[in-house]
Design a protein around this motif. Sequence first.
Motif, PDB file in Angstrom:
ATOM      1  N   SER A 164      -4.372   1.610  11.772  1.00 19.62           N
ATOM      2  CA  SER A 164      -5.579   2.338  12.168  1.00 19.62           C
ATOM      3  C   SER A 164      -5.307   3.813  12.397  1.00 19.62           C
ATOM      4  O   SER A 164      -6.179   4.646  12.158  1.00 19.62           O
ATOM      5  CB  SER A 164      -6.146   1.749  13.473  1.00 19.62           C
ATOM      6  N   ALA A 165      -4.128   4.140  12.903  1.00 17.05           N
ATOM      7  CA  ALA A 165      -3.945   5.499  13.412  1.00 17.05           C
ATOM      8  C   ALA A 165      -2.771   6.264  12.806  1.00 17.05           C
ATOM      9  O   ALA A 165      -2.918   7.431  12.463  1.00 17.05           O
ATOM     10  CB  ALA A 165      -3.802   5.447  14.929  1.00 17.05           C
ATOM     11  N   VAL A 166      -1.608   5.621  12.648  1.00 16.03           N
ATOM     12  CA  VAL A 166      -0.504   6.364  12.040  1.00 16.03           C
ATOM     13  C   VAL A 166      -0.839   6.624  10.567  1.00 16.03           C
ATOM     14  O   VAL A 166      -0.531   7.685  10.023  1.00 16.03           O
ATOM     15  CB  VAL A 166       0.846   5.618  12.185  1.00 16.03           C
ATOM     16  N   LEU A 167      -1.521   5.684   9.963  1.00 13.95           N
ATOM     17  CA  LEU A 167      -1.870   5.824   8.545  1.00 13.95           C
ATOM     18  C   LEU A 167      -2.988   6.846   8.317  1.00 13.95           C
ATOM     19  O   LEU A 167      -3.048   7.490   7.266  1.00 13.95           O
ATOM     20  CB  LEU A 167      -2.292   4.448   8.006  1.00 13.95           C
ATOM     21  N   SER A 168      -3.857   7.009   9.297  1.00 13.64           N
ATOM     22  CA  SER A 168      -5.004   7.909   9.119  1.00 13.64           C
ATOM     23  C   SER A 168      -4.779   9.292   9.718  1.00 13.64           C
ATOM     24  O   SER A 168      -5.431  10.260   9.311  1.00 13.64           O
ATOM     25  CB  SER A 168      -6.253   7.296   9.772  1.00 13.64           C
TER      26      SER A 168
ATOM     27  N   MET B 274       0.867  -1.187   0.000  1.00 17.82           N
ATOM     28  CA  MET B 274       0.000   0.000   0.000  1.00 17.82           C
ATOM     29  C   MET B 274       0.897   1.228   0.000  1.00 17.82           C
ATOM     30  O   MET B 274       1.774   1.355   0.863  1.00 17.82           O
ATOM     31  CB  MET B 274      -0.868   0.055   1.264  1.00 17.82           C
ATOM     32  N   ARG B 275       0.686   2.109  -0.944  1.00 20.52           N
ATOM     33  CA  ARG B 275       1.420   3.374  -0.958  1.00 20.52           C
ATOM     34  C   ARG B 275       1.017   4.196   0.257  1.00 20.52           C
ATOM     35  O   ARG B 275      -0.180   4.391   0.494  1.00 20.52           O
ATOM     36  CB  ARG B 275       1.046   4.174  -2.196  1.00 20.52           C
ATOM     37  N   VAL B 276       1.991   4.680   1.013  1.00 15.48           N
ATOM     38  CA  VAL B 276       1.669   5.560   2.140  1.00 15.48           C
ATOM     39  C   VAL B 276       0.879   6.768   1.663  1.00 15.48           C
ATOM     40  O   VAL B 276      -0.132   7.154   2.272  1.00 15.48           O
ATOM     41  CB  VAL B 276       2.963   6.000   2.866  1.00 15.48           C
ATOM     42  N   ASP B 277       1.281   7.342   0.537  1.00 16.87           N
ATOM     43  CA  ASP B 277       0.603   8.561   0.084  1.00 16.87           C
ATOM     44  C   ASP B 277      -0.743   8.278  -0.579  1.00 16.87           C
ATOM     45  O   ASP B 277      -1.392   9.185  -1.086  1.00 16.87           O
ATOM     46  CB  ASP B 277       1.506   9.410  -0.820  1.00 16.87           C
TER      47      ASP B 277
END
Lengths: 365, 365
Positions: B248-252, A285-288
Motif C-alpha cells: 500500500s505504501a512503500v510501493l506507492s 510485479m516489477r517494482v518500476d
Amino acid sequence: MSLHKYTYETLKDFTREVFLRMGSSEDDAELAADVLLGADLRGVDSHGVARLIGYVRLWEAGRVNPTPKVKIVHETPSTATVDGDSGLGLVVAPKAMRIAMEKSENVGSGWVSVKNSNHYGIAGHHAMMALERDMIGFSMTNASPLVAPTFSTERMLGTNPIAMAVPAGEQPPFVADFSTTTAANGKLEILQRKNEPAPDGWIQDKAGNVENNANGLKSGGALLPLGGDRVRSSHKGYCLGSMVDILSAVLSGANYGPWVPPFVSFLPLAENMPGEGIGHFLGAMRVDAFRPVDEFKQNMDNWIGRFRACETVEGQEKVIIPGDPEREIAGIRKTEGIPLLKPVVDDLREVASKFDLVFGEAELA
Amino acid sequence: MSLHKYTYETLKDFTREVFLRMGSSEDDAELAADVLLGADLRGVDSHGVARLIGYVRLWEAGRVNPTPKVKIVHETPSTATVDGDSGLGLVVAPKAMRIAMEKSENVGSGWVSVKNSNHYGIAGHHAMMALERDMIGFSMTNASPLVAPTFSTERMLGTNPIAMAVPAGEQPPFVADFSTTTAANGKLEILQRKNEPAPDGWIQDKAGNVENNANGLKSGGALLPLGGDRVRSSHKGYCLGSMVDILSAVLSGANYGPWVPPFVSFLPLAENMPGEGIGHFLGAMRVDAFRPVDEFKQNMDNWIGRFRACETVEGQEKVIIPGDPEREIAGIRKTEGIPLLKPVVDDLREVASKFDLVFGEAELA
C-alpha cells in the motif's frame, strides 16, 4: 537425537542424481534439487531432502510424471493458466514463476495459476526468484486437507502457505513465507519427537475440542487455521487458507478443498475429484511498474531499519524482519554443513538403494 | 443501550449532503456516501456513519481535500500508482479500483498502489466492485499504527485489512474482509461498552505483557497481530500486516509503519514523515483471463456448497462462508432499517449542526 552433517553440494548432487534416475531431464533434475536443497539450506528441514523419499514414492505409485511438458493452456498479457502435466511441483512451480516474471517484464505484472501439479516444496523459494530482477514475488499453493475451518470437524484445507519476497537496497530482502495455520506439520513433528504436548490453538480432536496430544491428527483431529479458535479469530486463518485454495485451484482447474491429492503415496485419492492434480498461484510485479527502483529500495531500507530498531519486550533481543532467521541459518549451513536426523539419513539410504546409488557417511563433525 | 433505527436512504441522503457541504462534487459525495453506508448495511458499524464525524473533523483540521484531482502518476499496462491528492479515501479508493478494473479488462489483471489518501472505509466494498464484471477483486490499506510486531512494545502497524471478493454462479459471492490483527478496534469498543475484559491474545500492555483491560490501548498498550502470541504464530499476522503496508505504501510512496497519519484529527502527525498520506492497494483479475467464466463459477459453487455442508462442532449450526454474515445482515437492514447507538446519533446531530442541517428522530421501531 544425533545429527549427521553433510555439505550442501553432497546433498544436492545426490538429490539431482535421484531425480535423473527417476527419468527427469538434466534441467528438471537441477531445478528440483535446487528447490529442495534451498529449503534445507534455509533451515526449513520439513521441506528439504527429508521429503525426497516422499517424491520417490509418489513416482513409484505413478502419481508423478518425470518428463512433464509444462504448458500454457490459457493466457492474456498479464495472466496465464499452466498445466503441469503431473510433473513434480519442484519443477512445475519455478517454470510457472518464469512465465509470471516474463509477463511482468512485458506489462508490469504477471500472474500464473497452475493445475495438474504436485507438492512444490518451499513456497518462499519461488517468490524469491523475483528478487534478482527487482520484482516483488508471490507464491502460494494448496495442499492435502488437514485443516478444519472454524466450527468444522472435517479437514477441508491444506496448510496452504503464502510467500512474498520484496527487494531492498542496503538491507537484505523482506521474505515472508508462512502456512495459514497456527502451526504446520513440521512444528508438530518436533513436539512428537520430544514427546511434548501441543499448545492450545494448534490442533483439535475429531469432535472439534482442544487437543493437546501432538499426535492428535492420527486419531481424526485436524490442524487449526491461524488464530487457533473463534475468540482469537481463526475465521481469518480460514479465510486466508480459502483464498489460497481458490487462487491456486478453482482459478486453474486443479483439485481444491477436501479433494486435493495427498502427498503421501499410501493414501488413496479422493473420489469424484473435480480437477487435475494440485494447484499453485505465482506472481511477479516489477517494482518500476510503480515507482523508480532506487526510491523504492530507499524506502524499503528505511522500513526494515525502523522495524529492526523497535523497542523490545523484556527478554527479547530484537524484532525479527521476515526472512532474517532463514538467511542467517543459510549463512551458517553453507560453511558448516546441513545437519540431518538419523531417520532422514536412513530414508536417503533407502532411496539410494532403490537406484543403485550410495548415500555415504556424514562428512562433517 | 437503546437503538435508533433509520432507513438506509435517510442515512445515505444525510451523509451525501454532509460531503456536499464539505465541498465535494456531486459524484464524489455520492461515491463516499455509498462506501460509508455500505458498511452500515453489511453490519460493519465501526466503519459506517459512526465515522462520519471523524471525516468531518479531519476536513476541519485541513487534512482532507474535498475536491481532489485523483491522478495516475506512473503506469504500465497492468499497474498504476495513483496520487489521491489528499482526498477522502472513500472517494480515492473506488476511483483507483476503477483503474484496476480497466487495466484488467485490457490485459487480464490490474494493480493499483495509492498514495496521498485518507481512511478508505470498509475494505470489502472496493473489492466487491469487481464482482459484477466477473473479476476477482482485492483491496487492502494501511492505517494508523496501533499494532505491535511480535516481540515489540512499540506500535508499528495499523490493523491493515485484506479483502478478496470472488464471483460464484448459483451461490452468492465469496467475500473475505478482515483485519490482520486478532481483533480490531470495533470489537474492543463492544467490550468497552459492556465493561467486559479482553480475551488473551487481543492486546498487550505497554511492556508487552498480556493485557485483559479492554481499555489497554489508552495506557500505552497495543493491538496484537493475528495469532496473538509467538506460540500461536503472531509472527504470521505481523507478516500479513507488513505485506499490506509494503504494497500500500512503500510501493506507492505513501507513509508506512509508525509514520502513517492518524485517523483522529486531535493526534499530531509524526515527524519526518517519509511519504504522502496513507496508502492503499487495489487489484482486479478477470476470471476469463484464466479459464472460461462458466467453468470457474461451477467450481466455485461446488467449493462453496461443499464447505457449507461441513460436519460441525457440537453446538454450531454451520460452517460460515466468508461474506455470508454480512450479506444476511444487509438483507435484514434493507427492510428493517439500520440501528444506531445513541452516541452515534448524538455525533450525527453535531455534524448536522456544523452544516445547518437537521438529523431527525429515528423513523423505525
